[in-house]
Design a protein around this motif. Sequence first.
Motif, PDB file in Angstrom:
ATOM      1  N   LEU A   1       9.608  -8.691  -0.781  1.00 31.83           N
ATOM      2  CA  LEU A   1       8.329  -8.387  -1.433  1.00 31.83           C
ATOM      3  C   LEU A   1       8.502  -8.513  -2.951  1.00 31.83           C
ATOM      4  N   TRP A   2       9.635  -8.006  -3.459  1.00 35.51           N
ATOM      5  CA  TRP A   2       9.885  -8.145  -4.890  1.00 35.51           C
ATOM      6  C   TRP A   2      10.065  -9.617  -5.272  1.00 35.51           C
TER       7      TRP A   2
ATOM      8  N   VAL B   1      13.919 -18.038  -1.795  1.00 38.37           N
ATOM      9  CA  VAL B   1      13.895 -17.772  -0.355  1.00 38.37           C
ATOM     10  C   VAL B   1      13.340 -16.369  -0.142  1.00 38.37           C
ATOM     11  N   VAL B   2      12.313 -16.272   0.705  1.00 38.87           N
ATOM     12  CA  VAL B   2      11.646 -14.996   0.976  1.00 38.87           C
ATOM     13  C   VAL B   2      11.719 -14.730   2.479  1.00 38.87           C
ATOM     14  N   TRP B   3      12.542 -13.763   2.879  1.00 37.47           N
ATOM     15  CA  TRP B   3      12.616 -13.366   4.291  1.00 37.47           C
ATOM     16  C   TRP B   3      11.850 -12.063   4.474  1.00 37.47           C
ATOM     17  N   SER B   4      10.694 -12.133   5.076  1.00 37.56           N
ATOM     18  CA  SER B   4       9.873 -10.950   5.373  1.00 37.56           C
ATOM     19  C   SER B   4       9.435 -10.245   4.094  1.00 37.56           C
ATOM     20  N   GLY B   5       8.647 -10.967   3.285  1.00 36.71           N
ATOM     21  CA  GLY B   5       8.041 -10.397   2.084  1.00 36.71           C
ATOM     22  C   GLY B   5       6.552 -10.662   2.129  1.00 36.71           C
ATOM     23  N   GLY B   6       6.029 -11.359   1.107  1.00 44.11           N
ATOM     24  CA  GLY B   6       4.628 -11.760   1.124  1.00 44.11           C
ATOM     25  C   GLY B   6       3.769 -11.062   0.092  1.00 44.11           C
TER      26      GLY B   6
ATOM     27  N   VAL C   1      -0.336  -0.184   0.158  1.00 44.95           N
ATOM     28  CA  VAL C   1       1.029   0.142  -0.278  1.00 44.95           C
ATOM     29  C   VAL C   1       1.605  -0.935  -1.184  1.00 44.95           C
ATOM     30  N   VAL C   2       1.393  -2.184  -0.806  1.00 42.45           N
ATOM     31  CA  VAL C   2       1.983  -3.315  -1.522  1.00 42.45           C
ATOM     32  C   VAL C   2       0.967  -3.871  -2.516  1.00 42.45           C
ATOM     33  N   THR C   3       1.312  -3.857  -3.799  1.00 39.56           N
ATOM     34  CA  THR C   3       0.394  -4.370  -4.822  1.00 39.56           C
ATOM     35  C   THR C   3       0.940  -5.682  -5.380  1.00 39.56           C
ATOM     36  N   ILE C   4       0.788  -6.731  -4.606  1.00 40.53           N
ATOM     37  CA  ILE C   4       1.170  -8.074  -5.037  1.00 40.53           C
ATOM     38  C   ILE C   4      -0.033  -8.989  -4.831  1.00 40.53           C
ATOM     39  N   PRO C   5      -1.013  -8.911  -5.734  1.00 43.85           N
ATOM     40  CA  PRO C   5      -2.139  -9.828  -5.620  1.00 43.85           C
ATOM     41  C   PRO C   5      -1.679 -11.234  -5.980  1.00 43.85           C
TER      42      PRO C   5
ATOM     43  N   LEU D   1       1.057 -15.703   1.688  1.00 44.22           N
ATOM     44  CA  LEU D   1       1.785 -16.246   0.546  1.00 44.22           C
ATOM     45  C   LEU D   1       2.068 -17.736   0.728  1.00 44.22           C
ATOM     46  N   ALA D   2       2.538 -18.106   1.917  1.00 45.57           N
ATOM     47  CA  ALA D   2       2.875 -19.506   2.186  1.00 45.57           C
ATOM     48  C   ALA D   2       1.648 -20.409   2.063  1.00 45.57           C
TER      49      ALA D   2
END
Length: 293
Positions: free
Chosen positions: A158-159, A175-180, A188-192, A229-230
């Motif tokens: 996630l980071w 490489v992002v394994w299980s983030g998004g 909970v997750v603030t990644i707009p 994300l993808a």
Amino acid sequence: SSPDATTPPAPDTAPADTGPTSKPSPLKAYSGGACPTFTSGVNTFTSGGQQRKMTLYLPNETKGASVAFLYHGFGDSMSNFAGALQAQKMSAELQMIVVVPEPVIPVPLMGINSWGFHSFADPAADLALFDDTLACLESNFDINEMVVYAMGFSAGALWTSLLIIERSDYLTAAVVWSGGTEASSSGVVTIPYKTPTHKLPVLAGHGGASDSWGGGPILVKFNVGMEDLAAKLTADGHPVVVCDHGMGHTIPMGGVEWSWHFLRTHYWSEGESQWIGHVGDPVPSYCVCPAAP
């Protein structure tokens, strides 16, 4: 000649004929003044006004070395994650400086620290750590700024997702394994999502419908966030390899080796990748490479 299915792409060296058409942004100045001396092993230094720890794995020749940041998951440790991701081996084999940082943001009621992507956390501290680490790696070792990678799993992924959005102008590939994005858990997750300034290749892996963590109001659905994300990165012109291994919240068998292989085939470019249009080995059957234009 184009490589056949059994020939791995070339490693992280610049194309002999043309070279890159752009460059990373100039490194930010170290926020702590004069950089400390970095050594192999655990380093503690001031970043963003607070003490931070990270483990460095250094190759025999550090001058001009490439760099990889590895961000671990919730409740994990630097040493355990470094072992699982073969940091020492990859540093030696790829002449790469591998950085494994430690998070400092307390998660309420849990007694565990995490990264700055939560609704209760400011990402500034961890963005400063990335900036300061790069600045002082350059000061210490004269690194190759054209080859800077990031890889993470779970909370670390996630980071890494946020880092792709906020610091793409320094990243060669990720490489992002299980983030998004925050689509994985909007409370909970603030990644707009916003369009990154630099187009970089991304390996986006998740474990399907069972790839989740928590429950109730803090349920994180990593497959939802990863697919979001993808799709958005792809729409913005990033070459994205999407890997749905279907095994839940884990890095699948062989995933670590494939991750490093993906990273090392990329040198700084604007959206170029040897995996565009690729079919067959060594890509796992659960991965889909970006289509050729």
